[in-house]
Enzyme design. Structure first.
Site, PDB file in Angstrom:
ATOM      1  N   SER A 265       0.691  -1.176  -0.166  1.00 51.94           N
ATOM      2  CA  SER A 265      -0.098   0.102  -0.197  1.00 51.94           C
ATOM      3  C   SER A 265       0.969   1.154  -0.002  1.00 51.94           C
ATOM      4  O   SER A 265       2.275   1.232   0.602  1.00 51.94           O
ATOM      5  CB  SER A 265      -0.998  -0.143   1.304  1.00 51.94           C
ATOM      6  OG  SER A 265      -1.559   1.331   1.504  1.00 51.94           O
TER       7      SER A 265
ATOM      8  N   TYR B 181      -1.781  -0.964  10.417  1.00 49.63           N
ATOM      9  CA  TYR B 181      -2.001  -1.409   9.030  1.00 49.63           C
ATOM     10  C   TYR B 181      -0.880  -1.107   8.210  1.00 49.63           C
ATOM     11  O   TYR B 181      -0.278  -1.950   7.498  1.00 49.63           O
ATOM     12  CB  TYR B 181      -3.412  -0.917   8.539  1.00 49.63           C
ATOM     13  CG  TYR B 181      -3.569  -0.965   6.866  1.00 49.63           C
ATOM     14  CD1 TYR B 181      -4.031  -2.464   6.454  1.00 49.63           C
ATOM     15  CD2 TYR B 181      -3.258   0.014   6.098  1.00 49.63           C
ATOM     16  CE1 TYR B 181      -4.093  -2.810   5.085  1.00 49.63           C
ATOM     17  CE2 TYR B 181      -3.319  -0.248   4.775  1.00 49.63           C
ATOM     18  CZ  TYR B 181      -4.203  -1.492   4.372  1.00 49.63           C
ATOM     19  OH  TYR B 181      -3.947  -1.781   2.838  1.00 49.63           O
TER      20      TYR B 181
HETATM   21  N1  LIG Z   1      -8.708  -0.859  -1.621  1.00 49.88           N
HETATM   22  C1  LIG Z   1      -7.635  -0.107  -1.259  1.00 49.88           C
HETATM   23  O1  LIG Z   1      -7.771   1.086  -1.270  1.00 49.88           O
HETATM   24  C2  LIG Z   1      -6.490  -0.719  -0.870  1.00 49.88           C
HETATM   25  C3  LIG Z   1      -5.105   0.229  -0.845  1.00 49.88           C
HETATM   26  C4  LIG Z   1      -3.867  -0.258  -0.827  1.00 49.88           C
HETATM   27  C5  LIG Z   1      -3.863  -1.574  -0.743  1.00 49.88           C
HETATM   28  N2  LIG Z   1      -4.867  -2.343  -0.642  1.00 49.88           N
HETATM   29  C6  LIG Z   1      -4.639  -3.772  -0.236  1.00 49.88           C
HETATM   30  O2  LIG Z   1      -5.162  -4.354  -1.486  1.00 49.88           O
HETATM   31  C7  LIG Z   1      -5.290  -5.792  -1.026  1.00 49.88           C
HETATM   32  C8  LIG Z   1      -6.712  -5.969  -1.685  1.00 49.88           C
HETATM   33  O3  LIG Z   1      -7.710  -5.464  -0.856  1.00 49.88           O
HETATM   34  P1  LIG Z   1      -9.415  -5.100  -1.396  1.00 49.88           P
HETATM   35  O4  LIG Z   1      -9.211  -3.729  -1.491  1.00 49.88           O
HETATM   36  O5  LIG Z   1      -9.396  -5.792  -2.576  1.00 49.88           O
HETATM   37  O6  LIG Z   1      -9.815  -5.459  -0.029  1.00 49.88           O
HETATM   38  P2  LIG Z   1     -11.226  -6.203  -0.105  1.00 49.88           P
HETATM   39  O7  LIG Z   1     -12.361  -6.056  -0.989  1.00 49.88           O
HETATM   40  O8  LIG Z   1     -11.618  -6.143   1.480  1.00 49.88           O
HETATM   41  O9  LIG Z   1     -10.699  -7.836  -0.192  1.00 49.88           O
HETATM   42  C9  LIG Z   1      -9.806  -8.326   0.815  1.00 49.88           C
HETATM   43  C10 LIG Z   1      -9.693  -9.949   0.404  1.00 49.88           C
HETATM   44  O10 LIG Z   1      -8.758 -10.403   1.191  1.00 49.88           O
HETATM   45  C11 LIG Z   1      -9.505 -11.567   1.672  1.00 49.88           C
HETATM   46  N3  LIG Z   1      -8.829 -12.001   2.904  1.00 49.88           N
HETATM   47  C12 LIG Z   1      -8.722 -11.417   4.196  1.00 49.88           C
HETATM   48  N4  LIG Z   1      -8.186 -12.178   5.031  1.00 49.88           N
HETATM   49  C13 LIG Z   1      -7.708 -13.125   4.559  1.00 49.88           C
HETATM   50  C14 LIG Z   1      -7.097 -14.308   4.997  1.00 49.88           C
HETATM   51  N5  LIG Z   1      -6.556 -14.298   6.239  1.00 49.88           N
HETATM   52  N6  LIG Z   1      -6.805 -15.155   4.102  1.00 49.88           N
HETATM   53  C15 LIG Z   1      -7.126 -15.217   2.754  1.00 49.88           C
HETATM   54  N7  LIG Z   1      -7.853 -14.323   2.299  1.00 49.88           N
HETATM   55  C16 LIG Z   1      -8.250 -13.104   3.327  1.00 49.88           C
HETATM   56  C17 LIG Z   1     -10.812 -11.449   1.790  1.00 49.88           C
HETATM   57  O11 LIG Z   1     -11.666 -12.466   1.645  1.00 49.88           O
HETATM   58  P3  LIG Z   1     -13.103 -12.488   2.620  1.00 49.88           P
HETATM   59  O12 LIG Z   1     -13.906 -12.331   1.483  1.00 49.88           O
HETATM   60  O13 LIG Z   1     -13.096 -13.857   2.998  1.00 49.88           O
HETATM   61  O14 LIG Z   1     -12.931 -11.773   3.704  1.00 49.88           O
HETATM   62  C18 LIG Z   1     -10.871 -10.654   0.400  1.00 49.88           C
HETATM   63  O15 LIG Z   1     -11.073 -11.651  -0.666  1.00 49.88           O
HETATM   64  C19 LIG Z   1      -5.244  -5.960   0.629  1.00 49.88           C
HETATM   65  O16 LIG Z   1      -3.934  -6.513   0.864  1.00 49.88           O
HETATM   66  C20 LIG Z   1      -5.207  -4.236   0.819  1.00 49.88           C
HETATM   67  O17 LIG Z   1      -4.438  -4.072   1.787  1.00 49.88           O
HETATM   68  C21 LIG Z   1      -6.016  -2.272  -1.003  1.00 49.88           C
END
Ligand SMILES: NC(=O)c1ccc[n+]([C@@H]2O[C@H](COP(=O)([O-])OP(=O)(O)OC[C@H]3O[C@@H](n4cnc5c(N)ncnc54)[C@H](OP(=O)(O)O)[C@@H]3O)[C@@H](O)[C@H]2O)c1
Length: 245
Positions: free
Chosen positions: A137, A150
């Site tokens: 991130s 985080y």
């Molecule tokens: N969205 C943003 O603005 C943003 C910015 C910077 C970085 N990121 C990073 O991008 C990545 C994806 O995030 P996103 O925005 O797509 O979030 P999201 O929609 O909340 O999706 C998170 C995903 O991670 C899965 N997950 C959580 N804990 C897990 C575990 N212990 N084992 C396996 N799967 C797990 C969730 O599964 P469940 O459905 O089962 O909960 C879901 O599929 C993350 O690493 C996040 O930190 C996101």
């Protein structure tokens, strides 16, 4: 410089059922991947993932579960690309009463999970001179105080990315970091900010890998903030500090 095209390759994406992970799966298929293992915690999402394409194989994977990781390492003999995407967030200041508890939970999912999974799959990845992509991130580049613990987990993942990159270069492997700003997913549904679409993260990641780029800033916010960091790291620290709500 190593360049990587996903066409005809085998990939594993963690957190594949929604958000950025789902976009990675869809774009891998769009770009001609031979096989995409879609790692999910909940088997009820298998059917919708299978419906994307016959080359998608959903697999049970909670990255904090050693038994899941071991079973997967046994199952997957060939792997060209690992995308450590799964992650969690519990917005909380660095000095909040519950910060240590939140940090422990987030470190398990955002840092130790990807580390354990990577180690388990390293033999297969080395065999194929494969690629590892860690989704960190922009908050991993400089601490975003209202996402304190985080940010620390994402800084740890960034550090792991740098270390693995140097170490695995001799095996002909590429290790990339993705550093998104706000992206439109469930993770950010309560954040009042302009957000980039998940498809943009996937498109820019695969375009960068094809050019051999390993530091990937997939949206205008992260690009701008990283530019500030390169010019003056203290300026970015102050900017993120000034965004406290
Ligand atoms: N969205 C943003 O603005 C943003 C910015 C910077 C970085 N990121 C990073 O991008 C990545 C994806 O995030 P996103 O925005 O797509 O979030 P999201 O929609 O909340 O999706 C998170 C995903 O991670 C899965 N997950 C959580 N804990 C897990 C575990 N212990 N084992 C396996 N799967 C797990 C969730 O599964 P469940 O459905 O089962 O909960 C879901 O599929 C993350 O690493 C996040 O930190 C996101």
């Amino acid at each position: 410089m190593i360049k990587f095209d996903v066409k005809e390759k085998t990939a594993l994406v963690t957190g594949a059922n929604r958000g950025i992970g789902l976009a990675y799966v869809e774009h891998l298929i769009k770009r001609g991947a031979r096989k995409v293992y879609a790692g999910v915690r909940d088997a009820s999402t298998f059917a919708s993932l299978k419906a994307i394409h016959e080359n998608v194989e959903p697999v049970l994977l909670d990255v904090t579960r050693t038994d899941h990781i071991q079973a997967l390492a046994k199952k997957i003999a060939t792997l060209d690309l690992l995308i450590n995407n799964a992650g969690i967030i519990h917005p909380c200041f660095n000095g909040a009463d519950n910060a240590a508890e939140i940090a422990r939970t987030e470190m398990e999912a955002n840092y130790l999970g990807p580390l354990n999974l990577t180690l388990a799959l390293l033999p297969a990845l080395k065999k194929s001179r494969g690629v590892i992509v860690n989704v960190s991130s922009i908050a991993g580049i400089s601490n975003f105080p209202s996402l304190g613990p985080y940010s620390a987990t994402k800084a740890a993942l960034h550090s792991l990315t740098q270390g693995l990159r140097a170490e695995l270069q001799r095996d002909g492997m590429m290790v990339a970091g993705v550093y998104p700003g706000p992206i439109d997913t469930r993770m950010t549904e309560h954040f009042e900010m302009e957000k980039a679409p998940t498809s943009q993260v996937a498109e820019r990641t695969f375009a960068a890998l094809a050019k051999g780029e390993v530091d990937i800033f997939p949206d205008s916010f992260s690009e701008q903030m990283y530019g500030m960091f390169l010019a003056n790291p203290k300026e970015l620290e102050k900017t993120f500090g000034g965004m406290i709500q």
